[in-house]
Design an enzyme around this catalytic site. Structure first.
Site, mmCIF file in Angstrom:
data_model
loop_
_atom_site.group_PDB
_atom_site.id
_atom_site.type_symbol
_atom_site.label_atom_id
_atom_site.label_comp_id
_atom_site.label_asym_id
_atom_site.label_seq_id
_atom_site.Cartn_x
_atom_site.Cartn_y
_atom_site.Cartn_z
ATOM 1 C CB CYS A 50 -0.972 0.090 0.725
ATOM 2 S SG CYS A 50 -2.596 1.430 0.830
ATOM 3 C CG ASP A 52 -0.244 4.154 5.390
ATOM 4 O OD1 ASP A 52 0.201 4.548 5.850
ATOM 5 O OD2 ASP A 52 -1.870 4.027 5.013
ATOM 6 N NE ARG A 54 -0.465 4.821 8.507
ATOM 7 C CZ ARG A 54 -1.837 5.092 9.068
ATOM 8 N NH1 ARG A 54 -2.454 5.176 10.274
ATOM 9 N NH2 ARG A 54 -2.714 4.704 7.978
ATOM 10 C CG HIS A 106 -1.621 -1.102 6.032
ATOM 11 N ND1 HIS A 106 -2.056 -0.244 6.833
ATOM 12 C CD2 HIS A 106 -2.181 -0.942 4.474
ATOM 13 C CE1 HIS A 106 -2.263 0.661 6.190
ATOM 14 N NE2 HIS A 106 -2.526 0.570 4.340
ATOM 15 C CB CYS A 109 -5.509 -0.497 4.791
ATOM 16 S SG CYS A 109 -5.882 0.427 2.677
#
Ligand SMILES: [Zn+2]
Length: 219
Positions: A50, A52, A54, A106, A109
């Site tokens: 992803c 993302d 993080r 994750h 999400c």
């Protein structure tokens, strides 16, 4: 207004400053670090994750530049008309000869959560998130029975990773590599933002039988 302009400029300039410091420190501890990476790239892994911020693949797996070939998009999707992803997959499998392809989602999400709403995110995001809604529909019975909303999202995140792994197996790129070179193995993982631990949810070894419908007989 003026303050925020300078603040923004400072933040990206800091990236460049930090980069110089990183490069300097790398050479200090390992004088041949960049020389080694300059002419060869032989990663064993393709990571589809992803976008993302993080979930940085190298950091959470303690790997170095050169070790993982990476593709990231919203909700770590493998879409069979996505020329970007298919180009990365083709290059990784047929040129870099990776031994493992990892799809890593994750928990928490935002892309998956967004797909669970009826909100109109306008054209492009609607198109992209439709793929996640389809995953929900395939598993509607199981997901509808989960009453806790967070648990439902977490389960959809796991099921989405499994579905994307199967999407990989459906491609002629993977099927040809499985037939001719018995690689790569496919791994479906979910990273937990709460404790930093990756949980494996599905593994498809090279050559795993798939639905006849998707098999190519003339590879
Ligand atoms: Zn995400």
């Amino acid at each position: 207004m003026i303050y925020s302009y300078f603040a923004a400029m400072k933040s990206y300039e800091k990236l460049l400053e930090d980069n110089k410091e990183w490069a300097h420190n790398k050479v200090k501890t390992d004088p041949f670090f960049f020389d080694r990476l300059l002419h060869v790239q032989t990663p064993q892994f393709l990571w589809i994750g992803c976008s993302d911020s993080r979930v940085p693949p190298n950091e959470i797996t303690q790997t170095q530049p050169g070790e993982i070939f990476i593709h990231r998009n919203v909700a770590n999707l493998v879409v069979n008309t996505d020329v970007n992803l298919l180009s990365v997959l083709d290059y990784a499998v047929n040129h870099l000869k990776v031994r493992h392809v990892i799809v890593c989602g994750h928990y928490g999400c935002g892309g998956i959560k967004a797909a669970l709403t009826n909100h109109d995110f306008k054209h492009v995001l609607n198109m992209w998130l439709r793929n996640v809604k389809d995953v929900y529909r395939y598993h509607r019975k199981e997901l509808d029975d989960i009453k806790d909303e967070d648990k439902k999202v977490d389960r959809l995140i796991e099921l989405n990773v499994k579905e994307q792994l199967m999407n990989l197996a459906k491609t002629s790129i993977i099927q040809r590599a499985w037939q001719n070179e018995y690689r790569p193995d496919l791994h479906g993982w979910v990273y937990d933002l709460k404790d930093g631990i990756i949980n494996p949810v599905l593994e498809m070894k090279a050559g795993t039988p798939i639905d006849e419908l998707y098999k190519y007989g003339d590879l």
